[in-house]
Design a protein around this motif. Structure first.
Motif, PDB file in Angstrom:
ATOM      1  N   VAL A 187      46.066  24.737  49.190  1.00 12.25           N
ATOM      2  CA  VAL A 187      46.205  25.657  48.058  1.00 12.25           C
ATOM      3  C   VAL A 187      45.162  26.766  48.136  1.00 12.25           C
ATOM      4  CG1 VAL A 187      46.023  25.860  45.546  1.00 12.25           C
ATOM      5  CG2 VAL A 187      47.285  23.946  46.556  1.00 12.25           C
ATOM      6  N   LEU A 188      43.926  26.402  48.475  1.00 15.48           N
ATOM      7  CA  LEU A 188      42.863  27.408  48.575  1.00 15.48           C
ATOM      8  C   LEU A 188      43.138  28.400  49.692  1.00 15.48           C
ATOM      9  CD1 LEU A 188      39.646  25.267  48.016  1.00 15.48           C
ATOM     10  CD2 LEU A 188      40.835  26.725  46.386  1.00 15.48           C
ATOM     11  N   LEU A 200      45.228  40.866  45.633  1.00 11.44           N
ATOM     12  CA  LEU A 200      45.078  40.254  44.318  1.00 11.44           C
ATOM     13  C   LEU A 200      43.615  40.155  43.913  1.00 11.44           C
ATOM     14  CD1 LEU A 200      47.550  37.229  44.549  1.00 11.44           C
ATOM     15  CD2 LEU A 200      47.869  39.336  43.242  1.00 11.44           C
ATOM     16  N   ALA A 201      43.370  40.239  42.612  1.00 14.69           N
ATOM     17  CA  ALA A 201      42.082  39.879  42.038  1.00 14.69           C
ATOM     18  C   ALA A 201      42.255  38.525  41.355  1.00 14.69           C
ATOM     19  CB  ALA A 201      41.623  40.934  41.029  1.00 14.69           C
ATOM     20  N   TYR A 202      41.229  37.667  41.452  1.00 13.77           N
ATOM     21  CA  TYR A 202      41.291  36.332  40.858  1.00 13.77           C
ATOM     22  C   TYR A 202      40.169  36.140  39.851  1.00 13.77           C
ATOM     23  CZ  TYR A 202      44.491  34.523  44.492  1.00 13.77           C
ATOM     24  OH  TYR A 202      45.565  34.294  45.317  1.00 13.77           O
ATOM     25  N   LEU A 203      40.507  35.494  38.738  1.00  8.28           N
ATOM     26  CA  LEU A 203      39.514  34.899  37.854  1.00  8.28           C
ATOM     27  C   LEU A 203      39.783  33.405  37.903  1.00  8.28           C
ATOM     28  CD1 LEU A 203      37.229  35.072  35.784  1.00  8.28           C
ATOM     29  CD2 LEU A 203      38.966  35.343  33.997  1.00  8.28           C
ATOM     30  N   ILE A 204      38.886  32.660  38.553  1.00  7.62           N
ATOM     31  CA  ILE A 204      39.109  31.243  38.816  1.00  7.62           C
ATOM     32  C   ILE A 204      38.224  30.413  37.902  1.00  7.62           C
ATOM     33  CG2 ILE A 204      38.974  29.418  40.557  1.00  7.62           C
ATOM     34  CD1 ILE A 204      39.430  31.574  42.677  1.00  7.62           C
ATOM     35  N   ILE A 205      38.853  29.541  37.123  1.00  6.81           N
ATOM     36  CA  ILE A 205      38.139  28.644  36.213  1.00  6.81           C
ATOM     37  C   ILE A 205      38.070  27.279  36.877  1.00  6.81           C
ATOM     38  CG2 ILE A 205      38.237  27.528  33.956  1.00  6.81           C
ATOM     39  CD1 ILE A 205      39.888  29.998  33.046  1.00  6.81           C
ATOM     40  N   THR A 206      36.864  26.747  37.022  1.00  3.42           N
ATOM     41  CA  THR A 206      36.758  25.490  37.758  1.00  3.42           C
ATOM     42  C   THR A 206      35.460  24.759  37.450  1.00  3.42           C
ATOM     43  OG1 THR A 206      36.833  24.501  39.976  1.00  3.42           O
ATOM     44  CG2 THR A 206      35.679  26.597  39.760  1.00  3.42           C
ATOM     45  N   VAL A 212      34.065  26.943  44.501  1.00  2.00           N
ATOM     46  CA  VAL A 212      33.446  28.237  44.211  1.00  2.00           C
ATOM     47  C   VAL A 212      32.811  28.826  45.464  1.00  2.00           C
ATOM     48  CG1 VAL A 212      31.607  29.380  42.911  1.00  2.00           C
ATOM     49  CG2 VAL A 212      33.062  27.684  41.791  1.00  2.00           C
ATOM     50  N   ARG A 213      32.110  27.998  46.202  1.00  2.00           N
ATOM     51  CA  ARG A 213      31.473  28.476  47.440  1.00  2.00           C
ATOM     52  C   ARG A 213      32.511  29.044  48.414  1.00  2.00           C
ATOM     53  NH1 ARG A 213      26.211  26.270  48.550  1.00  2.00           N
ATOM     54  NH2 ARG A 213      25.595  24.599  47.104  1.00  2.00           N
ATOM     55  N   HIS A 214      33.711  28.470  48.376  1.00  2.00           N
ATOM     56  CA  HIS A 214      34.743  28.814  49.358  1.00  2.00           C
ATOM     57  C   HIS A 214      35.509  30.083  48.997  1.00  2.00           C
ATOM     58  CE1 HIS A 214      37.671  28.016  52.523  1.00  2.00           C
ATOM     59  NE2 HIS A 214      38.649  28.144  51.645  1.00  2.00           N
ATOM     60  N   VAL A 215      35.737  30.314  47.690  1.00  2.00           N
ATOM     61  CA  VAL A 215      36.683  31.367  47.322  1.00  2.00           C
ATOM     62  C   VAL A 215      36.107  32.505  46.479  1.00  2.00           C
ATOM     63  CG1 VAL A 215      38.603  29.738  47.405  1.00  2.00           C
ATOM     64  CG2 VAL A 215      37.464  30.171  45.219  1.00  2.00           C
ATOM     65  N   ALA A 216      34.907  32.346  45.902  1.00  4.66           N
ATOM     66  CA  ALA A 216      34.433  33.331  44.924  1.00  4.66           C
ATOM     67  C   ALA A 216      33.424  34.307  45.515  1.00  4.66           C
ATOM     68  CB  ALA A 216      33.818  32.628  43.720  1.00  4.66           C
ATOM     69  N   PRO A 232      26.165  37.370  42.563  1.00  2.00           N
ATOM     70  CA  PRO A 232      26.889  37.035  43.791  1.00  2.00           C
ATOM     71  C   PRO A 232      26.772  35.545  44.110  1.00  2.00           C
ATOM     72  CG  PRO A 232      25.549  39.010  44.088  1.00  2.00           C
ATOM     73  CD  PRO A 232      25.145  38.420  42.778  1.00  2.00           C
ATOM     74  N   THR A 233      27.844  34.981  44.602  1.00  3.60           N
ATOM     75  CA  THR A 233      27.913  33.536  44.817  1.00  3.60           C
ATOM     76  C   THR A 233      26.775  33.013  45.683  1.00  3.60           C
ATOM     77  OG1 THR A 233      30.314  33.586  44.601  1.00  3.60           O
ATOM     78  CG2 THR A 233      29.362  31.675  45.702  1.00  3.60           C
ATOM     79  N   ALA A 234      26.557  33.625  46.832  1.00  2.00           N
ATOM     80  CA  ALA A 234      25.535  33.126  47.754  1.00  2.00           C
ATOM     81  C   ALA A 234      24.156  33.152  47.113  1.00  2.00           C
ATOM     82  CB  ALA A 234      25.543  33.956  49.041  1.00  2.00           C
ATOM     83  N   GLN A 235      23.837  34.217  46.379  1.00  2.00           N
ATOM     84  CA  GLN A 235      22.525  34.326  45.744  1.00  2.00           C
ATOM     85  C   GLN A 235      22.340  33.284  44.644  1.00  2.00           C
ATOM     86  OE1 GLN A 235      21.522  38.271  44.411  1.00  2.00           O
ATOM     87  NE2 GLN A 235      22.316  39.249  46.258  1.00  2.00           N
ATOM     88  N   VAL A 236      23.385  33.069  43.841  1.00  2.00           N
ATOM     89  CA  VAL A 236      23.273  32.113  42.743  1.00  2.00           C
ATOM     90  C   VAL A 236      23.075  30.699  43.271  1.00  2.00           C
ATOM     91  CG1 VAL A 236      24.513  31.047  40.817  1.00  2.00           C
ATOM     92  CG2 VAL A 236      24.570  33.533  41.119  1.00  2.00           C
ATOM     93  N   PHE A 237      23.798  30.325  44.323  1.00  2.00           N
ATOM     94  CA  PHE A 237      23.633  28.986  44.877  1.00  2.00           C
ATOM     95  C   PHE A 237      22.285  28.828  45.565  1.00  2.00           C
ATOM     96  CE2 PHE A 237      28.227  28.455  44.360  1.00  2.00           C
ATOM     97  CZ  PHE A 237      28.290  27.112  44.002  1.00  2.00           C
TER      98      PHE A 237
END
Length: 328
Positions: A187-188, A200-206, A212-216, A232-237
């Protein structure tokens, strides 16, 4: 560039009911959130933080108490405004099977958006086959009913239905919930391919931080209906600026027990939105809370790295996160 979706100071109250009750249940408070064209934004937080309510408010399924919803630079209001928005934005619901009417065939369901929005549909059977092929399902699926589908098939049908009118924004509420790991990956990968091919633009709730690491590209963290961190995802993690974000990241399962951080474990239960704590609303559960946190509510402000965080000591926490990342 104008974002495809822009929420400005959005509040959402849910009615409590009762003849004499006028006050609502304050779910979302002062939410600012944007999604750029072709961008994938993840909305994360515990159950009860307001994620699904926010998605429903974007689609006009839940009334906005205050603030504005802008789509493609235009403020959306009223029934007609949200009806037009739903032609360019689509939602994938958390329970894929339950979101499909058990009385209708898959072929009818995936072409139903054309009928709802009174769009031309000269050959429904062919359109259904084309939509199913887009999400990797065989034509024979069109004659089945939702109860005859596996979880992965139902999820793909939900994707096909969301894509029927070729929207610019897809809101995906827990898109991998209840699926086997192998099906989750399928699915991902499908969502990533569609994003690349269709812009497409996505707003993903999870809740799934691995997803999140994979798609955001970017993360927005909600706590008690308020945005507490964004970046940004990488910075937040790598270096969370808010203790709540750090606790969520620390709670990810790790095969090496030496890398688990018990010092960041969240204590207790989320408070009721009817009795929001004074000061920082996270201080009752924060392992790093100080007197200032208990007395004064922090604003959502930029950190030294340019991210946003609702914490008096965001820069300090971020620096500590950087040091911890280097140690590991």
């Amino acid at each position: 560039m104008t974002p495809v979706l822009d929420l400005r100071h959005v509040d959402v109250d849910l009615p409590l009911g009762g003849f004499l009750t006028r006050a609502g249940l304050p779910i979302l408070r002062d939410v600012n959130l944007s999604v750029g064209r072709g961008e994938s934004v993840a909305l994360v937080g515990e159950s009860g933080s307001g994620k699904t309510t926010l998605a429903r408010a974007v689609m006009g399924l839940q009334a906005v108490t205050a603030g504005e919803v802008h789509f493609d630079g235009t403020a959306i209001a009223g029934r007609d405004g949200f009806s037009r928005l739903r032609r360019d934005a689509a939602m994938m619901f958390q329970d894929a099977t339950a979101s499909l009417s058990p009385r209708l065939t898959v072929g009818y369901l995936v072409t139903e958006p054309f009928r709802i929005h009174r769009q031309p549909l000269p050959d429904p059977a062919r359109m259904a086959r084309d939509l199913l092929a887009t999400v990797g399902l065989p034509p024979a699926i069109a004659d089945r009913y939702p109860h005859e589908l596996s979880g992965g098939q139902a999820r793909r049908v939900g994707v096909a239905r969301a894509l029927a009118l070729r929207p610019r924004l897809v809101i995906a509420d827990e898109p991998t919930a209840g699926l086997d790991v192998s099906v989750q990956a399928e699915v991902l990968n499908l969502m990533a391919d569609l994003r690349r091919d269709m812009g497409l633009a996505y707003l993903i709730i999870t809740h799934n931080l691995a997803l999140v690491r994979h798609v955001a590209d970017r993360i927005v963290v909600l706590y008690l209906g308020r945005v507490v961190e964004e970046g940004p995802t990488a910075q937040v993690f790598a270096a969370p600026a808010h203790p709540y974000t750090a606790s969520l990241v620390a709670a990810e399962p790790k095969p090496d027990p030496r890398k688990r951080r018990a010092d960041l474990a969240i204590r207790g239960e989320m408070p009721s939105v009817l009795r929001r704590p004074a000061g920082c609303e996270f201080h009752t559960r924060c392992p790093l809370a100080r007197d200032l946190c208990r007395a004064t509510a922090p604003d959502l402000r930029p950190t030294t790295s340019g991210r946003l965080a609702r914490c008096h000591f965001a820069d300090h926490h971020q620096e500590q996160g950087d040091h911890h990342a280097l140690e590991n």
